[in-house]
Design a protein around this motif. Structure first.
Motif, short mmCIF file in Angstrom:
data_model
loop_
_atom_site.label_atom_id
_atom_site.label_comp_id
_atom_site.label_asym_id
_atom_site.label_seq_id
_atom_site.Cartn_x
_atom_site.Cartn_y
_atom_site.Cartn_z
N LEU A 1 1.12 -1.03 -0.17
CA LEU A 1 -0.02 0.02 0.00
C LEU A 1 1.08 1.27 0.15
N LYS A 2 2.08 1.47 0.65
CA LYS A 2 2.86 2.00 0.66
C LYS A 2 3.67 2.83 -0.83
N SER A 3 4.05 1.22 -1.21
CA SER A 3 4.61 1.96 -2.81
C SER A 3 3.80 2.79 -3.73
N MET A 4 2.09 1.95 -3.54
CA MET A 4 1.21 2.03 -4.63
C MET A 4 1.11 4.33 -4.59
N LEU A 5 0.22 4.53 -5.51
CA LEU A 5 0.41 5.80 -5.57
C LEU A 5 -1.46 6.19 -5.82
N PHE A 6 -1.91 7.16 -5.29
CA PHE A 6 -3.52 7.44 -4.98
C PHE A 6 -4.05 8.82 -5.71
N ALA A 7 -4.83 8.56 -6.45
CA ALA A 7 -5.26 9.86 -7.29
C ALA A 7 -6.05 10.66 -6.07
N ILE A 8 -5.72 11.66 -5.34
CA ILE A 8 -7.21 12.30 -4.36
C ILE A 8 -7.11 13.50 -5.23
N PRO A 9 -8.47 14.28 -5.57
CA PRO A 9 -8.97 14.98 -5.45
C PRO A 9 -8.71 16.56 -4.96
N PRO A 10 -8.85 17.57 -6.40
CA PRO A 10 -8.81 18.29 -5.06
C PRO A 10 -8.98 18.88 -3.70
N TRP A 11 -9.05 19.61 -2.76
CA TRP A 11 -9.68 20.32 -1.69
C TRP A 11 -10.97 20.28 -2.26
N GLN A 12 -11.32 21.04 -3.08
CA GLN A 12 -12.94 21.69 -3.43
C GLN A 12 -13.49 20.58 -3.59
N GLU A 13 -12.76 19.77 -5.00
CA GLU A 13 -13.58 18.84 -5.41
C GLU A 13 -14.18 17.62 -3.75
N GLN A 14 -13.66 17.51 -3.37
CA GLN A 14 -13.75 16.73 -1.93
C GLN A 14 -14.66 17.28 -1.76
N THR A 15 -14.92 18.64 -0.61
CA THR A 15 -15.61 18.73 0.12
C THR A 15 -17.23 18.86 -0.98
N THR A 16 -17.28 19.46 -1.92
CA THR A 16 -18.05 18.85 -2.66
C THR A 16 -18.85 17.75 -3.08
N ILE A 17 -18.29 16.85 -3.30
CA ILE A 17 -18.29 14.68 -2.96
C ILE A 17 -18.66 15.06 -1.28
N LEU A 18 -18.01 15.99 -0.15
CA LEU A 18 -18.56 14.84 0.81
C LEU A 18 -20.45 15.94 1.02
N ASP A 19 -19.96 17.55 0.37
CA ASP A 19 -21.37 17.83 0.81
C ASP A 19 -23.02 17.06 -0.02
N GLN A 20 -22.43 16.25 -1.11
CA GLN A 20 -23.47 15.60 -1.88
C GLN A 20 -23.90 14.06 -0.83
N ILE A 21 -22.74 13.77 -0.69
CA ILE A 21 -22.30 12.77 0.36
C ILE A 21 -24.16 12.67 1.26
N ASP A 22 -23.45 14.02 2.22
CA ASP A 22 -24.19 14.56 2.92
C ASP A 22 -25.73 15.09 2.61
N ALA A 23 -26.09 15.62 1.98
CA ALA A 23 -27.14 16.10 1.87
C ALA A 23 -27.90 14.05 1.24
N SER A 24 -27.03 13.48 0.31
CA SER A 24 -27.67 11.88 0.08
C SER A 24 -28.26 11.61 0.90
N LEU A 25 -27.68 11.72 2.41
CA LEU A 25 -27.85 10.63 3.44
C LEU A 25 -28.31 11.05 4.35
N ALA A 26 -29.03 12.34 4.86
CA ALA A 26 -29.48 13.64 5.40
C ALA A 26 -31.03 12.82 4.47
N ARG A 27 -31.20 13.24 3.30
CA ARG A 27 -32.27 12.62 1.98
C ARG A 27 -33.08 11.20 3.00
N THR A 28 -32.50 10.59 2.84
CA THR A 28 -31.67 9.09 3.05
C THR A 28 -32.26 8.60 4.84
#
Length: 99
Positions: A18-45
């Motif tokens: 795992l330490k040798s693998m490269l992971f694609a991490i989206p920019p902070w703003q995109e992470q925040t947007t994804i988290l907001d979408q997940i939170d909204a979906s969870l609230a609806r559910t």
């Protein structure tokens, strides 16, 4: 990852790999947007789940009241289903449950 997993009883991936693998991490703003979408979906559910649980509870209460009304003779079971609508007593029971 499965080709490098350790084979034993349960497949696993070791930390050095795992330490040798490269992971694609989206920019902070995109992470925040994804988290907001997940939170909204969870609230609806959650809201839908709570409403469903409340409906099931009310239906159980209504079923119990209907059985009680039938057992105590407050409604005539033989004719109630053929009327197409509940009699006045069932309307009163349902209204009392809403209060």
């Amino acid at each position: 990852m499965t080709q490098w997993s350790a084979k034993s009883t349960v497949d696993s991936v070791r930390m050095p790999f795992l330490k040798s693998m490269l992971f694609a991490i989206p920019p902070w703003q995109e992470q925040t947007t994804i988290l907001d979408q997940i939170d909204a979906s969870l609230a609806r559910t959650t809201k839908i789940s709570e409403a469903t649980e409340q409906s099931v509870g009310r239906l159980k209460e209504y079923r119990s009241a209907l059985i009680t009304a039938a057992v105590t003779g407050q409604i005539d079971v033989a004719t109630w289903g053929k009327q197409g609508q509940p009699d006045r007593r069932l309307d009163e029971i349902e209204e009392a449950m809403r209060a």
